[in-house]
Scaffold this motif. Structure first.
Motif, mmCIF file in Angstrom:
data_model
loop_
_atom_site.group_PDB
_atom_site.id
_atom_site.type_symbol
_atom_site.label_atom_id
_atom_site.label_comp_id
_atom_site.label_asym_id
_atom_site.label_seq_id
_atom_site.Cartn_x
_atom_site.Cartn_y
_atom_site.Cartn_z
ATOM 1 N N GLN A 24 -7.778 2.650 0.613
ATOM 2 C CA GLN A 24 -8.087 2.111 -0.714
ATOM 3 C C GLN A 24 -9.031 3.026 -1.480
ATOM 4 O O GLN A 24 -8.869 3.228 -2.686
ATOM 5 C CB GLN A 24 -8.681 0.700 -0.589
ATOM 6 N N ARG A 25 -10.024 3.606 -0.790
ATOM 7 C CA ARG A 25 -10.932 4.552 -1.448
ATOM 8 C C ARG A 25 -10.172 5.779 -1.949
ATOM 9 O O ARG A 25 -10.424 6.272 -3.050
ATOM 10 C CB ARG A 25 -12.048 4.979 -0.499
ATOM 11 N N CYS A 26 -9.219 6.260 -1.159
ATOM 12 C CA CYS A 26 -8.411 7.414 -1.579
ATOM 13 C C CYS A 26 -7.555 7.060 -2.796
ATOM 14 O O CYS A 26 -7.402 7.878 -3.712
ATOM 15 C CB CYS A 26 -7.525 7.892 -0.434
ATOM 16 N N GLU A 55 -8.268 4.790 -5.077
ATOM 17 C CA GLU A 55 -9.179 4.697 -6.217
ATOM 18 C C GLU A 55 -9.579 6.084 -6.709
ATOM 19 O O GLU A 55 -9.668 6.312 -7.920
ATOM 20 C CB GLU A 55 -10.420 3.892 -5.828
ATOM 21 N N THR A 91 0.834 -1.200 0.000
ATOM 22 C CA THR A 91 0.000 0.000 0.000
ATOM 23 C C THR A 91 0.868 1.248 0.000
ATOM 24 O O THR A 91 0.603 2.201 -0.733
ATOM 25 C CB THR A 91 -0.940 0.008 1.217
ATOM 26 N N ARG A 104 -4.536 8.758 7.589
ATOM 27 C CA ARG A 104 -5.489 7.641 7.523
ATOM 28 C C ARG A 104 -4.778 6.331 7.811
ATOM 29 O O ARG A 104 -3.688 6.085 7.311
ATOM 30 C CB ARG A 104 -6.162 7.577 6.166
ATOM 31 N N ASP A 157 -7.061 3.332 8.312
ATOM 32 C CA ASP A 157 -8.036 2.310 7.943
ATOM 33 C C ASP A 157 -7.773 1.843 6.510
ATOM 34 O O ASP A 157 -7.777 2.659 5.585
ATOM 35 C CB ASP A 157 -9.441 2.887 8.062
ATOM 36 N N PRO A 158 -7.504 0.555 6.295
ATOM 37 C CA PRO A 158 -7.194 0.067 4.945
ATOM 38 C C PRO A 158 -8.284 0.364 3.913
ATOM 39 O O PRO A 158 -7.981 0.668 2.766
ATOM 40 C CB PRO A 158 -7.028 -1.441 5.130
ATOM 41 N N GLU A 159 -9.559 0.286 4.301
ATOM 42 C CA GLU A 159 -10.639 0.571 3.361
ATOM 43 C C GLU A 159 -10.638 2.043 2.964
ATOM 44 O O GLU A 159 -10.837 2.388 1.796
ATOM 45 C CB GLU A 159 -11.984 0.190 3.971
ATOM 46 N N SER A 160 -10.401 2.921 3.917
ATOM 47 C CA SER A 160 -10.351 4.356 3.645
ATOM 48 C C SER A 160 -9.171 4.691 2.735
ATOM 49 O O SER A 160 -9.305 5.487 1.801
ATOM 50 C CB SER A 160 -10.233 5.116 4.965
#
Length: 145
Positions: A85-87, A89, A31, A78, A80-83
């Motif tokens: 990933q959204r950034c 994307e 990441t 940030r 949080d892995p999901e947050s």
């Protein structure tokens, strides 16, 4: 299976050699590599950007650099892995849309103020929630105007 590690990362602007990003966060190595790769891609795009109106090239290049710095600094804390990933994307989408349309500025989301279907009663709150859900991925970091 990927372990989290603490990494101190710094990226340099090619023209000025000043540290523009220095932070310590927990994230996987893959990441971290992806984020730094996108950060440098933003600067490469800015360096090679040619505006459709030649007089606007410098202005648009400055905008790309400023917007990239602002958003990466805004999101650097940030964890949080999901947050994250959204950034990632959103960044990829904005780069691709900008290159495709030859326009570095975010494309507007055209939804009329009360234009989404809703149930009876809870109009305003429901409309706000629906507008937030309908916001495209490339505009997630921008506030409602």
């Amino acid at each position: 299976m990927s372990s989290s590690c603490i990494a101190q990362c710094s990226a340099f602007h090619p023209a000025s050699s000043q540290t523009i990003l220095l932070y310590t966060v927990q994230m996987t190595a893959a990441t971290r590599k992806k984020v730094l790769s996108l950060y440098m891609r933003v600067f490469r795009v800015a360096r090679t950007w040619q505006a459709s109106v030649p007089q606007e090239t410098d202005t648009e290049r400055k905008y790309i650099v400023q917007e990239g710095r602002t958003l990466f600094r805004q999101n650097q804390q940030r964890t949080d892995p999901e947050s994250i990933q959204r950034c990632i994307e959103e960044c990829e989408a904005r780069i691709e849309i900008g290159l495709h349309y030859r326009n570095p500025f975010p494309r507007a989301s055209y939804l009329p103020p009360m234009g989404l279907a809703t149930q009876k009663g809870r109009k305003l709150r429901t409309q706000q929630r629906l507008r937030k859900q309908a916001k495209p991925v490339y505009l997630q970091s921008h506030d409602e105007t």
